[in-house]
Structures are given as C-alpha cells and as structure tokens.
Design an enzyme around this catalytic site. Structure first.
Site, mmCIF file in Angstrom:
data_model
loop_
_atom_site.group_PDB
_atom_site.id
_atom_site.type_symbol
_atom_site.label_atom_id
_atom_site.label_comp_id
_atom_site.label_asym_id
_atom_site.label_seq_id
_atom_site.Cartn_x
_atom_site.Cartn_y
_atom_site.Cartn_z
ATOM 1 N N GLY A 76 19.286 2.523 43.417
ATOM 2 C CA GLY A 76 18.063 1.698 42.951
ATOM 3 C C GLY A 76 18.470 0.248 42.629
ATOM 4 O O GLY A 76 17.972 -0.695 41.907
ATOM 5 N N LYS A 77 19.770 -0.054 42.973
ATOM 6 C CA LYS A 77 20.442 -1.607 42.562
ATOM 7 C C LYS A 77 19.518 -2.553 43.329
ATOM 8 O O LYS A 77 18.891 -3.400 42.601
ATOM 9 C CB LYS A 77 21.813 -1.395 42.971
ATOM 10 N N THR A 78 19.400 -2.458 44.571
ATOM 11 C CA THR A 78 18.579 -3.152 45.346
ATOM 12 C C THR A 78 16.904 -3.242 44.877
ATOM 13 O O THR A 78 16.434 -4.202 44.972
ATOM 14 C CB THR A 78 18.674 -3.046 46.843
ATOM 15 N N PRO A 135 25.966 4.505 45.560
ATOM 16 C CA PRO A 135 24.914 4.214 46.621
ATOM 17 C C PRO A 135 23.427 5.105 46.395
ATOM 18 O O PRO A 135 23.522 6.216 45.854
ATOM 19 C CB PRO A 135 25.530 4.832 47.914
ATOM 20 N N HIS A 184 32.658 38.169 50.666
ATOM 21 C CA HIS A 184 33.036 36.770 50.072
ATOM 22 C C HIS A 184 32.075 36.168 49.038
ATOM 23 O O HIS A 184 32.630 35.770 48.150
ATOM 24 C CB HIS A 184 33.467 35.959 51.220
ATOM 25 N N GLU A 185 30.957 36.057 49.557
ATOM 26 C CA GLU A 185 29.904 35.416 48.728
ATOM 27 C C GLU A 185 29.513 36.244 47.500
ATOM 28 O O GLU A 185 29.353 35.462 46.484
ATOM 29 C CB GLU A 185 28.526 35.137 49.642
ATOM 30 N N GLY A 229 26.823 0.773 40.326
ATOM 31 C CA GLY A 229 26.491 2.194 40.400
ATOM 32 C C GLY A 229 26.865 2.750 41.994
ATOM 33 O O GLY A 229 26.921 1.970 42.826
ATOM 34 N N ASP A 236 36.746 26.257 49.816
ATOM 35 C CA ASP A 236 37.058 26.688 48.434
ATOM 36 C C ASP A 236 38.467 26.254 47.931
ATOM 37 O O ASP A 236 38.706 25.518 46.973
ATOM 38 C CB ASP A 236 36.883 28.170 48.465
ATOM 39 N N HIS A 292 31.894 35.339 44.821
ATOM 40 C CA HIS A 292 31.580 34.108 44.159
ATOM 41 C C HIS A 292 30.662 34.670 43.206
ATOM 42 O O HIS A 292 30.579 34.026 41.671
ATOM 43 C CB HIS A 292 31.037 33.016 44.898
#
Length: 693
Positions: A231-233, A228, A449-450, A226, A524, A453
């Site tokens: 929760g593997k460790t 980083p 610009h914003e 999975g 972008d 979007h």
C-alpha cells in the site's frame, strides 16, 4: 427504456493535424497535378502548326512578349509525340514573339493565306503568379516542414514528444480539483502508524504555523519502505486526495533515458515546477530505479548517466538552493540498495515502514474489499484474516476478486466462505488438476508422504498448526499440506528445529513406511537447507560457530569474496549437514512412535483425498499444544468480555491488546523465503532429480 445520459467523448483538436493536411495537399497538387502540359517551340515551328491547322486558340501576353496556343485534340500526337491521354488536359505550346505588332501583322497574313480563323486573345497581365507559385512550391513546402519541425524541437508546440523537451519532467500534477484523486485516508485500511506520519505531513502543509511556533521545521522528505503490494503507492494517492496543495507524481524510471544528461535535466525541471507551485508534494515511485548506491551498479562499472541523475537529485533535495515548502515522498521495496547519501537526515528525514498487514490490519483490509461483494452469512472476516498470514493488501484484494469469480463460475447468487477458501488455495497452490491420473501405488506414496507432515506437525510443540492436507494435484505439486504460520515476534532455535523436523516428515515417512525415497521431497529439502544455512551462517545457532553472523544486510561489503575462510566454509557445511541429519532422525523416531496413527491417517487420506484438522483430532486426539494465535485471540476475547466498551466509552489501551495488534512475521524473508505451504512432489523437482541421477 431509460435515457442514456452518458456523454460522448469529445475529440480534442490538434493544430498539427491541420499542418499535416496542408503539407499533404501541397504535395498532392505538385506531384499529382493533372493540369495542362506546355511545350516551348520557335516561331518557324509555330507557323508550320498554323499552316497545318493544329492550333485551336491563342493568348498573347503583351508584357512577356509570349503567346500561348492550345493544340487541337487531333494534332496532339503530331505536336507532342505522345498519345493524348499521356500529355494531360488542354496541352499548350509557348512561343516567344518579336513584338505584339509583328504578331498582329503575321495574324493578318495567316487569315488571308491559310484561312486562319482561330480566336486570338490579348492579355496585358498574364498568368505570372501561377507560374511563380508552381516554381517555388517545393521551397515553400520545405520551409513549412522545417518550421513545423523547429517548433517541435524548441518545445513551442507543447507536445510531449519534442526533441528538446526530453529534458522536461514527465510528472503528473494533481490538485483538489483534479478528477481521479478521490482516494483518501479512509480508503486505506490498516497501516495506522504509517498513516499517522503521512497525515502529519499533510497537516503541516495545511497549517504550518501549528508546528513552526515551537521552532520546528518541515521535514524535507519521507521514504515509504515495505514489501510489494503493502500500500505504499496507495498512501501516496491518499495524500493527493487529502492535501489541498499540488501533488507531483513521477516514477523513478521516468528519469532514465538513453540520452546523456536527460535524467539530471528532468530532475532540475521537476524541482523548478515544484518551487513555482510551492507549497507542494513530490512523489517518486520506485525510487530505487534512480537511487541505487553509486559505484555498485550490477552492470560492472556503473552507469554514469544514472549516477549523474542521482547526484542532481541529491543536490536538489539538500543543496545551496532553497526548496521551502516542497516535500518529497518516495516509495521503494529495495531500501537496502539505495545510496546512503539519499537516506541521510536533511534529505529523507523519515523512513516510514509499510510492512505486511498483521491480523487486525488484515481484518480491516478484508472489510474494505468485501464492500462491493455480495456475501452470505457464512463469510467470517476473522476467519479469513487468520487464513491469510503473510498476505499483502494486494494479495487480499486478489483473494476477494478470485472468490467472486469462482462464485460466478459456479452460478451462485452470493459469495460463500467456501469460495474464499478455494480462492486462497488457488492463489497459494495453483489450480486443481483432478484430471491428473495416478496409479494406486503412486497415490499411496503421496498419501504416506503428506501424512508424515501432518503427523509430525500435530505432535511437535512449535510446528505450525495444520489446516488441511490434500493429495489432489494442484499446480505443479502432486500433494500439499496447508499450515497457519505462527506470527511470532521472535523465533527461538527450538521453534526453528521443530519446523525443520516437520518439514522433513514427508521424506522420513517414505523411508520408514515404503523402504525407499523419491524425488517428491525436493521442495521440502530446499526449504530445510535454506533454513539450516540461515541458522548456522546468519543467526549464530551452531555449536562450532556460535554467535557469528556472516550475513551482510547492505549487500555491499563483501563483493565477490566470501566473508569467511575455506576452513570456515567446511565447518558451515558440516554443521548444516549435521543439523539436518539430527532432525531427520528425530522425524523418523516420532513416525515410528506414532506408526498406527500415521497408517490410519494415510488410509483416510487415500479415501477422502482431502482431510482437515477435525480428522486429525479424531485419530490422534486433541492437540497437546495451543497455537500462539489461538492463545492471543482467546486472551483478547476474555479482556473484551471483562471490560465491555459502551458507546460513551473510549477503548483503553491494554499492553496485551497492543501486543496483539503488533504481531509481525519473523524477519527471515531477506535470507530465505519460507512459504506457509508444503508443496510436495513437485514434478519439475522430480525431473531434475532424475537428470541428476
């Protein structure tokens, strides 16, 4: 005042400190001895000293036929030729005598002739041992040092730094009585499927008969795979906390050493220890450090030592030897580079995927990390889970900690909802820089610009729902738009094109409403280009190259050569450019269509600097499309209201509920990392654009 019951840390005695003190003492006595200075003279010289009155006292050693005479302080310079402070205390002269009787006759003569009244002492044994000790002291010291080093070399001292013990495994051993292994499966939120498989392994070790009655065999290994921070460790720690068997924990990098053969030796020693304590569990964290595919090392030619270590690991896991009762757990986020022999059945029988948490899992993880925090009623766990798509468990823990720090910095008694929102913004976008000075013209350009979007994301059906837009500089960005990515199982071509069009909205707004473009759209354009390449080259979504994928998931087939010809490369380039151009023209057309709304939105953004979803609804009206997440949550709430769960009932599994609990992000992270936030007007991008021009 309450008594302090905290125990003082105990200093552990180490025998090697005693050896060190003894060696230093002998060295000091030998090299810095402040004892007497001895000078050997003949009998004639000694008679002259007696005649001059330079002798203070005499000791005669019968066995050695030697006399030792002390010299008066006033005669030291005459006898030794040095100042008294440079010859040491109690300087002496040594004289060989013919016999004790001859010395006795001479003594009588001196007393009568020179008025000799010096006391004479006769010693039968003499100080033989002292002389011998000082003569052989260097050899004794050398022998002690050699003995000390040999014990360290042979591992007799049991220390971790022994020369020959570099081949010993550095695994930490935990059992039920070991402190610090209190993590249990209750502390692991979410990851229900992964926990189920891990719990089965622990159950097998506790009660193997339950599984072997039907002829089953214990799985030899399980690989936790999975991204980083998922929760593997932590799962492995939970195994250590739950299992009543020894648990060996070691990192893949612990096998790697500069000495030839050390890695393979440590593998053998690890499995030897495990067999002695069988049944037990071995956990190898970051196994990709030693398990990389053989012959494909990036160092051009491979690392023979690492490959030897891997060969030994393969042999130990499934060789002629028996590892009955030894289960190997391993964790990695680079399963694509592991050797295929390591992943085959009989070695790692199971691959347990520990993926990024889904919506329900994020709720559970927030529940775990909110326990130690003092929060008020404004904090909604469901809202926080929705605001953090794509966050790992480690990211969520960081959000909770950052929110507590922000609240403490502001002098609050409780952590509020706004603190969590600021923490999310801080982690995603960086620190706010309100002191960043911008001119009116620059501020208007960023707002246009914003607003581009925001406008397109509101009217495009498959664009990600907008959370807020800001023109306050944050991190390296001069403006940003926050979205909630739709956690879809699959993504269609139309959905990807809508997202691409919304991403190009900023650059399109600059051209339409300002008449020129700037370098602020660098981020972008990077994202759009990556997405277009992915669609054409990897997903077969091009008209000229349909249903063809040049993506190699194993990253091993093509090496340094392209899997397509130069002519195909030109087709890919033209298709990518055409796809981006088409969506750019579409973005400009939509902005011209909603010109008035975009202008109002720009003005409001200039005035308030930060606008939210409610501001867009006020300008454009309610959004015509409902997001997938809202639809699923609404459906889930309807099902819960129609089928309430009472305390004496167990919740039934509904197909829709199952679909809701298994939402995953579309797997594009292997190809292109598309973040859930538009970081526009990146200053570093502007600098690079200027240099390019």
């Amino acid at each position: 005042m309450a008594p302090n019951n905290r125990k003082m840390p105990q200093i552990k005695f180490n025998i090697y400190w005693l050896y060190t003190v003894i060696a230093l003492t002998l060295l000091g006595l030998y090299f810095f001895n402040d004892g007497s200075t001895a000078k050997e003279v003949n009998w004639t010289q000694f008679e002259n000293y007696v005649e001059d009155g330079s002798i203070d006292k005499i000791t005669v050693f019968r066995d050695k036929k030697v006399l030792e005479a002390s010299v008066k302080d006033s005669s030291i310079k005459t006898v030794f030729g040095k100042e008294p402070d440079k010859v040491g205390a109690d300087p002496k002269i040594m004289v060989n005598i013919p016999s004790v009787d001859a010395f006795a006759d001479a003594e009588k003569e001196w007393r009568a002739k020179y008025n000799f009244n010096v006391p004479v002492k006769y010693d039968d044994n003499g100080d033989i041992m002292t002389g011998i000790l000082w003569n052989i002291a260097p050899f004794i010291l050398f022998a002690l040092v050699w003995f000390f080093l040999m014990r360290r070399v042979s591992g007799g001292g049991g220390g971790g730094g022994n020369v020959f013990s570099v081949g010993k495994a550095k695994a930490q051993v935990f059992d039920k009585d070991t402190p610090g292994t209190r993590v249990t499966f209750k502390d692991v939120a979410g990851l229900s499927e992964a926990k189920e498989e891990i719990e089965e392994i622990v159950s097998f070790l506790k009660n193997p008969g339950k599984y072997t009655e039907l002829g089953g065999k214990i799985p030899k290994g399980a690989l936790l795979v999975g991204p980083p921070g998922t929760g593997k460790t932590l799962l492995a720690k939970a195994v250590a906390g739950e299992a009543n068997v020894p648990f060996f924990s070691i990192s893949g990098s612990d096998f790697v050493e500069m000495f030839v053969g050390v890695g393979a030796s440590r593998v053998r020693d690890l499995f030897r220890q495990a067999k002695e304590k069988s049944p037990c569990i071995i956990f190898i964290d970051e196994i990709d450090a030693v398990g990389r595919a053989r012959g494909k090392n990036p160092n051009m030619g491979g690392n023979d030592e690492r490959e030897n270590t891997l060969n030994q690991l393969l042999t130990e896991m499934d060789g002629f030897g028996s590892n009955s009762g030894v289960i190997i757990l391993a964790a990695t986020n680079r399963v694509d580079i592991l050797d295929k022999a390591l992943l085959r059945a009989g070695r790692f029988d199971r691959q347990i995927t520990v993926d990024l948490p889904e919506l329900n899992d994020r709720k559970e993880i927030f529940g775990v990390h909110l326990r130690p925090l003092k929060i008020d009623d404004s904090v909604d766990v469901d809202f926080l889970a929705r605001q953090t798509p794509g966050f790992s468990g480690a990211d969520i823990a960081n959000v909770c900690n950052e929110a507590a720090l922000i609240a403490a910095r502001r002098g609050k008694n409780f952590v509020t909802k706004q603190d969590f929102m600021d923490a999310v913004d801080r982690i995603i976008g960086g620190l706010e820089r309100k002191s960043k000075i911008a001119t009116v013209k620059e501020k208007k350009a960023i707002a246009i610009h914003e607003a581009g979007h925001a406008t397109l994301s509101w009217f495009l059906e498959y664009a990600n729902p907008l959370i807020k837009v800001t023109i306050v500089p944050r991190g390296k960005a001069l403006g940003a738009a926050w979205y909630i990515p739709e956690e879809r199982q699959i993504e269609t071509k139309e959905e990807m094109l809508d997202q691409m069009c919304a991403t190009l909205g900023g650059r399109a707004a600059e051209e339409v409403f300002l008449g020129h473009i700037s370098g602020g759209a660098g981020n972008d354009l990077e994202r759009v280009t990556k997405q277009a390449i992915m669609m054409v080259s990897y997903l077969g979504m091009s008209d000229k190259l349909p249903n063809i994928s040049y993506y190699d998931s194993s990253s091993s087939e093509y090496g340094f050569t392209k899997p397509y010809s130069d002519e195909t490369a030109r087709i890919i380039d033209s298709e990518v450019a055409a796809m981006i151009k088409e969506q750019y023209e579409r973005a400009k057309a939509l902005l011209i269509q909603y010109k008035d709304g975009h202008e109002k939105l720009t003005q409001k953004l200039i005035e308030k600097e930060v606008i939210y979803k409610d501001d867009l609804e006020e300008i454009f009206g309610p959004r015509a499309y409902i997001s997938r997440t809202d639809e699923i949550i609404s459906l889930s709430q309807t099902l819960e209201s129609n089928n309430p769960v009472t305390p004496d009932m167990k919740p039934t599994e509904d197909p829709e509920d199952k679909d809701f609990s298994e939402m995953t992000v579309f797997e594009t992270d292997k190809i292109a990392d598309l973040p859930p936030i538009d970081k526009d007007h990146d200053e570093s991008k502007q600098d690079s654009d200027k240099e390019h021009k």
